[in-house]
Design a protein around this motif. Structure first.
Motif, PDB file in Angstrom:
ATOM      1  N   ILE A  11       0.837  -9.495   1.862  1.00 13.00           N
ATOM      2  CA  ILE A  11       2.053  -9.081   2.552  1.00 13.00           C
ATOM      3  C   ILE A  11       3.262  -9.524   1.725  1.00 13.00           C
ATOM      4  O   ILE A  11       3.320 -10.644   1.223  1.00 13.00           O
ATOM      5  N   ARG A  38       3.638   0.464  13.104  1.00 12.27           N
ATOM      6  CA  ARG A  38       3.773  -0.618  12.125  1.00 12.27           C
ATOM      7  C   ARG A  38       2.498  -0.787  11.313  1.00 12.27           C
ATOM      8  O   ARG A  38       1.412  -0.516  11.815  1.00 12.27           O
ATOM      9  N   SER A  39       2.636  -1.273  10.076  1.00 12.90           N
ATOM     10  CA  SER A  39       1.455  -1.713   9.333  1.00 12.90           C
ATOM     11  C   SER A  39       1.109  -3.127   9.788  1.00 12.90           C
ATOM     12  O   SER A  39       1.955  -4.014   9.740  1.00 12.90           O
ATOM     13  N   MET A  40      -0.125  -3.287  10.235  1.00 15.11           N
ATOM     14  CA  MET A  40      -0.543  -4.588  10.776  1.00 15.11           C
ATOM     15  C   MET A  40      -1.985  -4.879  10.407  1.00 15.11           C
ATOM     16  O   MET A  40      -2.774  -3.951  10.224  1.00 15.11           O
ATOM     17  N   LYS A  58      -0.871 -10.150  11.406  1.00 14.84           N
ATOM     18  CA  LYS A  58       0.040  -9.989  10.276  1.00 14.84           C
ATOM     19  C   LYS A  58       0.797  -8.689  10.495  1.00 14.84           C
ATOM     20  O   LYS A  58       0.194  -7.627  10.598  1.00 14.84           O
ATOM     21  N   GLU A  60       3.748  -6.233   9.031  1.00  8.55           N
ATOM     22  CA  GLU A  60       4.579  -5.983   7.862  1.00  8.55           C
ATOM     23  C   GLU A  60       5.989  -5.560   8.249  1.00  8.55           C
ATOM     24  O   GLU A  60       6.180  -4.811   9.210  1.00  8.55           O
TER      25      GLU A  60
ATOM     26  N   GLN B   2      -0.012 -18.538   1.557  1.00 10.32           N
ATOM     27  CA  GLN B   2      -0.191 -17.208   2.120  1.00 10.32           C
ATOM     28  C   GLN B   2      -1.603 -16.673   1.883  1.00 10.32           C
ATOM     29  O   GLN B   2      -2.182 -16.040   2.757  1.00 10.32           O
ATOM     30  N   MET B   6      -4.084 -14.890   4.524  1.00  6.07           N
ATOM     31  CA  MET B   6      -4.350 -13.473   4.408  1.00  6.07           C
ATOM     32  C   MET B   6      -5.806 -13.126   4.220  1.00  6.07           C
ATOM     33  O   MET B   6      -6.203 -12.005   4.449  1.00  6.07           O
ATOM     34  N   ILE B  44      -4.112  -1.671  10.739  1.00  6.09           N
ATOM     35  CA  ILE B  44      -3.376  -0.555  11.331  1.00  6.09           C
ATOM     36  C   ILE B  44      -2.391  -0.004  10.303  1.00  6.09           C
ATOM     37  O   ILE B  44      -1.644  -0.769   9.686  1.00  6.09           O
ATOM     38  N   ASN B  45      -2.371   1.301  10.119  1.00 10.92           N
ATOM     39  CA  ASN B  45      -1.456   1.942   9.166  1.00 10.92           C
ATOM     40  C   ASN B  45      -1.557   1.328   7.780  1.00 10.92           C
ATOM     41  O   ASN B  45      -0.552   1.035   7.132  1.00 10.92           O
ATOM     42  N   SER B  46      -2.778   1.135   7.356  1.00 14.12           N
ATOM     43  CA  SER B  46      -3.045   0.595   6.026  1.00 14.12           C
ATOM     44  C   SER B  46      -2.770   1.697   4.994  1.00 14.12           C
ATOM     45  O   SER B  46      -3.044   2.872   5.241  1.00 14.12           O
TER      46      SER B  46
END
Lengths: 151, 151
Positions: A11, A38-40, A58, A60, B2, B6, B44-46
């Motif tokens: 991220i 959202r990108s998550m 997470k 973005e 991070q 991640m 989500i929304n990758s």
């Protein structure tokens, strides 16, 4: 092939909510009213390095405000909020459970004035003990299952 | 720091559902009736390598059956299912949209017999064209927004 499928992009800008109570990430998303454009990344029942399980969220390009963080703390008081800018954690803080919550929770008491279609905004106070307990300001009833009482 | 936050653990055993329509992963979880005591990662929304966006769902220690895969295809017909055993993809297939769906969807027609409290199981047929369209077997009404019609 699996590596490609599994990789979570680093991220660059956004918020990481860590140490969410296991299984509560969906409820955290709900209290944040986060839209699904959202990108998550959402990790559910992730194995913690310290043992035990936790959820991680997470998001973005969103920097959670202190007010939003306190909503997270409402249902997952030990969560930590990491704000990331330029790929680095620039701020890390514990979400602080709000002392008073207005308009987010609903009272479980059907006879409470907040459930009588009156123009009343629900209000709950954090109890004085350490039990992370919220009490209705109108009828004094405790909330038993916080996640279920979110509007 | 991070990086630790991640990292997504490599899955040793389970299912990766890839190429889910962006924003639809929560609906996929719903049709799978996946309980939140599973270890899961949800993206989500990758950003897809081919451009565009997609959702990805990784469920540990669950091997989706063909029947479950067809439920995924119901709302996200281009999804691919990867079954992982011993850290390797042992089977990969496209989810196939079911020709007939019983008891999962509800009809949007309030006058349909399936909405009259009669002992009737809902049934929808996949339309003959390529539009991924489901039609009620009782009243012939098309389903417009599939994800919203899941029971």
């Amino acid at each position: 092939m699996q590596e490609n499928l599994m990789k979570v992009q680093r991220i660059e800008h956004g918020t990481v909510v860590d140490h969410i109570l296991p299984g509560m990430a969906f409820d955290v998303l709900r209290v944040l009213r986060m839209s699904n454009d959202r990108s998550m990344s959402i990790l559910i029942n992730s194995h913690s390095r310290k043992g035990g399980k936790k959820d991680i969220l997470k998001i973005e390009d969103v920097e959670l405000s202190a007010q939003e963080a306190s909503r997270v703390a409402l249902i997952s008081p030990q969560a930590t909020i990491n704000i990331i800018v330029g790929g680095k954690v620039v701020r890390k803080f514990n979400a602080e459970a709000p002392k008073v919550v207005r308009g987010v929770l609903t009272c479980s008491n059907p006879n409470c004035i907040s459930n009588q279609n009156e123009p009343v905004t629900t209000e709950f106070r954090l109890g004085p003990d350490d039990g992370h307990r919220y009490v209705c300001s109108y009828c004094e009833r405790d909330i038993v299952d916080l996640a279920k009482r979110i509007r």
